[in-house]
Scaffold this motif. Structure first.
Motif, short mmCIF file in Angstrom:
data_model
loop_
_atom_site.label_atom_id
_atom_site.label_comp_id
_atom_site.label_asym_id
_atom_site.label_seq_id
_atom_site.Cartn_x
_atom_site.Cartn_y
_atom_site.Cartn_z
N GLN A 93 -19.85 42.93 -19.57
CA GLN A 93 -20.03 41.74 -20.38
C GLN A 93 -21.20 41.18 -20.33
O GLN A 93 -21.94 41.16 -19.15
CB GLN A 93 -18.89 40.92 -19.96
N LEU A 94 -21.73 40.43 -21.31
CA LEU A 94 -22.81 39.33 -21.12
C LEU A 94 -22.12 38.13 -21.36
O LEU A 94 -21.83 37.63 -22.58
CB LEU A 94 -24.02 39.52 -21.99
N THR A 95 -21.93 37.03 -20.39
CA THR A 95 -21.21 36.01 -20.69
C THR A 95 -21.87 34.86 -19.68
O THR A 95 -22.96 34.83 -19.28
CB THR A 95 -19.82 36.35 -19.99
N THR A 96 -21.18 33.85 -19.50
CA THR A 96 -21.42 32.86 -18.66
C THR A 96 -20.62 32.45 -17.45
O THR A 96 -19.50 33.17 -17.42
CB THR A 96 -21.82 31.28 -19.21
N GLN A 150 -26.07 32.22 -17.23
CA GLN A 150 -25.76 33.68 -17.59
C GLN A 150 -25.25 34.66 -16.78
O GLN A 150 -25.88 34.42 -15.51
CB GLN A 150 -26.75 34.26 -18.59
N VAL A 151 -24.33 35.39 -16.92
CA VAL A 151 -23.88 36.36 -16.04
C VAL A 151 -23.92 37.71 -16.64
O VAL A 151 -23.34 38.06 -17.78
CB VAL A 151 -22.51 36.19 -15.33
N VAL A 152 -24.65 38.68 -16.06
CA VAL A 152 -24.62 40.09 -16.66
C VAL A 152 -23.39 40.84 -15.70
O VAL A 152 -23.59 40.99 -14.56
CB VAL A 152 -25.66 40.79 -16.65
N LYS A 153 -22.14 41.34 -16.23
CA LYS A 153 -21.41 41.86 -15.44
C LYS A 153 -21.24 43.27 -16.03
O LYS A 153 -20.76 43.62 -17.09
CB LYS A 153 -19.99 41.21 -15.70
N SER A 154 -21.55 44.15 -15.12
CA SER A 154 -21.51 45.79 -15.82
C SER A 154 -20.12 46.22 -15.38
O SER A 154 -19.18 45.49 -14.80
CB SER A 154 -22.44 46.52 -14.76
N GLU A 155 -19.83 47.41 -15.94
CA GLU A 155 -18.42 47.87 -15.57
C GLU A 155 -17.89 48.32 -14.37
O GLU A 155 -16.80 48.55 -14.32
CB GLU A 155 -18.32 49.01 -16.69
N SER A 156 -18.84 48.26 -13.26
CA SER A 156 -18.47 48.54 -12.08
C SER A 156 -18.49 47.22 -11.02
O SER A 156 -18.50 47.48 -9.97
CB SER A 156 -19.38 49.59 -11.28
N CYS A 157 -18.62 46.22 -11.71
CA CYS A 157 -18.77 44.91 -11.13
C CYS A 157 -17.49 44.23 -10.82
O CYS A 157 -16.88 44.02 -11.82
CB CYS A 157 -19.73 43.78 -12.05
#
Length: 470
Positions: free
Chosen positions: A151-154, A127-134
């Motif tokens: 995003q909450l993705t992989t 899993q990857v949590v990607k914030s809007e500043s990432c």
């Protein structure tokens, strides 16, 4: 095991947002299971409290056709990480759809950079949590994904989205820009090879100045596979996050008189705690740093520093070693076969990595920052942070076998803290700035060895030594 990192910020250790309540943020697996149960049984939530924990719907404006659509909100908690809000918008008028995540926690005191080595197809499902500043990058193919919506993705999801975005315009590009079409086709082939497993291994780097992004960690990951580095934001990054007003900050700094005259540096004595004015690395405002010089027998003098910012609440306690940079690094190996060994003093510098092979514990350089404590104190700090911030059995959605691996790891770590098992501690420091007490000093310690080791080119680059001209 975990590359914990400087470890972290105090805000990371809590599973509840400020002013919030855990009843609003249930683990994502538990929430999904509850929704599935309602769907299968054809039931509805039995109370307002239960309904508040499920999906909430809010009427909102569609930015595509400017009619009213529906935004669905789900408040949940991701194991190993923190609380987030999943948002999904759909418009029945124009069909526009969008989904993103927003952090339910505050911006962290430091930015974070994760580096994860993808070696198997299972790793693509991390899993990857990607914030809007990432920003995300895949160095092996020089691919950079700039910051955009959260995003909450992989890992596979990141690559698949790039494929979809690039392929969308390929049919038109084939006739309008043939050269660009061919180059993009070659690039797409490389990405597809990564997704299919034909191009293992490769690294993914997740860099977020807000500290609110994350790559899933799994028990057994060593610093070669999974590592996290916390760093202080630059002024430009603080401005982008809205934490400081550049003009106001510059005016304030120009108006301040430097209390530390560089031409008359203060004399540091061992019997006195010195206080001097500094700049907060988090908010760049003025704050105080306290410093004391301590002489470690049979090692060297070190400086213990404590910084507290009254403006943003930033706190830091670190140990700094002085002196010239040695030609080689050091490796300290201690066989712990007696509970009394846990009382040995240990200085782990911020450049040191620590391993305990018997416990599958692997702390990368930068983890916990600089620490001067006892061996027991260091292991206890690792345990507390992993137990409270990473493993929460009652609020976890992990598979049973993964839960069992975590339980065994934490139990082994607790047994080591209690002196019930024998184990080996290995400290590798490219700057030879770490220390482990020799209780037989000045005679050699039969259970401890100290070796000189050559630094690698990568270590020299990370330490900035390749850029030094003498």
């Amino acid at each position: 095991m975990a590359s914990l990192s400087a470890k972290n910020d105090s805000s990371n250790s809590s599973n509840t947002t400020a002013g919030g309540n855990e009843e609003f943020f249930r683990p994502v697996g538990e929430t999904v299971q509850a929704i599935d149960d309602h769907t299968i049984q054809g039931t509805i939530p039995s109370s307002a409290s239960e309904e508040s924990q499920a999906i909430q719907e809010v009427e909102s404006l569609c930015m595509n056709c400017h009619e009213n659509g529906t935004t669905r909100l789900l408040l949940t908690r991701i194991p190993y990480f923190r609380e987030i809000i999943l948002m999904s918008f759909s418009c029945p008028h124009c069909g526009f759809r969008n989904s993103e995540i927003q952090q339910a926690s505050e911006i962290q005191q430091k930015g974070s950079r994760y580096t994860f080595l993808v070696e198997t197809k299972e790793d693509l499902n991390r899993q990857v949590v990607k914030s809007e500043s990432c920003d995300c990058s895949f160095p092996v193919i020089a691919l950079e994904i700039p910051h955009q919506r959260g995003q909450l993705t992989t890992v596979e999801g990141l690559l698949t989205e790039v494929i979809d975005d690039l392929e969308q315009a390929q049919p038109v590009r084939k006739y309008t820009e043939p050269e660009a079409y061919e180059k993009i086709e070659q690039f797409l082939a490389s990405i597809k090879a990564m997704v299919s497993g034909e191009k293992f291994p490769f690294e993914v780097v997740v860099n977020d100045p807000s500290g609110n992004s994350w790559v899933e960690y799994s028990p057994g990951d060593n610093q070669h596979k999974w590592r996290k580095v916390d760093y202080f934001r630059t002024l430009e990054q603080n401005e982008a996050l809205g934490l400081v007003d550049a003009d106001a900050n510059n005016d304030e700094q120009d108006a301040q008189v430097d209390d530390n005259d560089a031409s008359n540096p203060p004399t540091i004595s061992k019997d006195e705690v010195h206080t001097f004015h500094a700049t907060c690395p988090s908010c760049l405002r003025k704050c105080d740093t306290h410093m004391k010089l301590v002489d470690i027998p049979h090692f060297k003098e070190v400086i213990i520093m404590s910084t507290v910012c009254d403006t943003c609440g930033y706190k830091s306690n670190e140990v700094k070693t002085g002196g010239e940079i040695p030609d080689k690094g050091s490796r300290i190996t201690l066989k712990v076969d007696d509970p009394e060994d846990l009382a040995r003093d240990i200085l782990k510098s911020e450049t040191a990595a620590l391993r305990v092979p018997e416990l599958n514990l692997d702390l990368s350089a930068g983890t916990l920052g600089g620490r001067f404590t006892t061996l027991e104190g260091l292991l206890r700090e690792v345990y507390e942070q992993l137990d409270s911030r990473v493993f929460n059995e009652s609020a976890d959605s992990m598979e049973p076998e993964r839960v069992e691996r975590w339980r065994k790891f934490l139990q082994g770590l607790q047994d080591a803290i209690d002196g019930k098992i024998k184990f080996t501690v290995i400290i590798e420091d490219p700057l030879a700035a770490s220390y482990l007490q020799n209780i037989y000093a000045p005679d050699p310690d039969p259970n401890m060895t100290v070796e000189e080791v050559d630094r690698t080119d990568e270590q020299n680059e990370d330490l900035g030594l390749n850029d030094i001209s003498v």
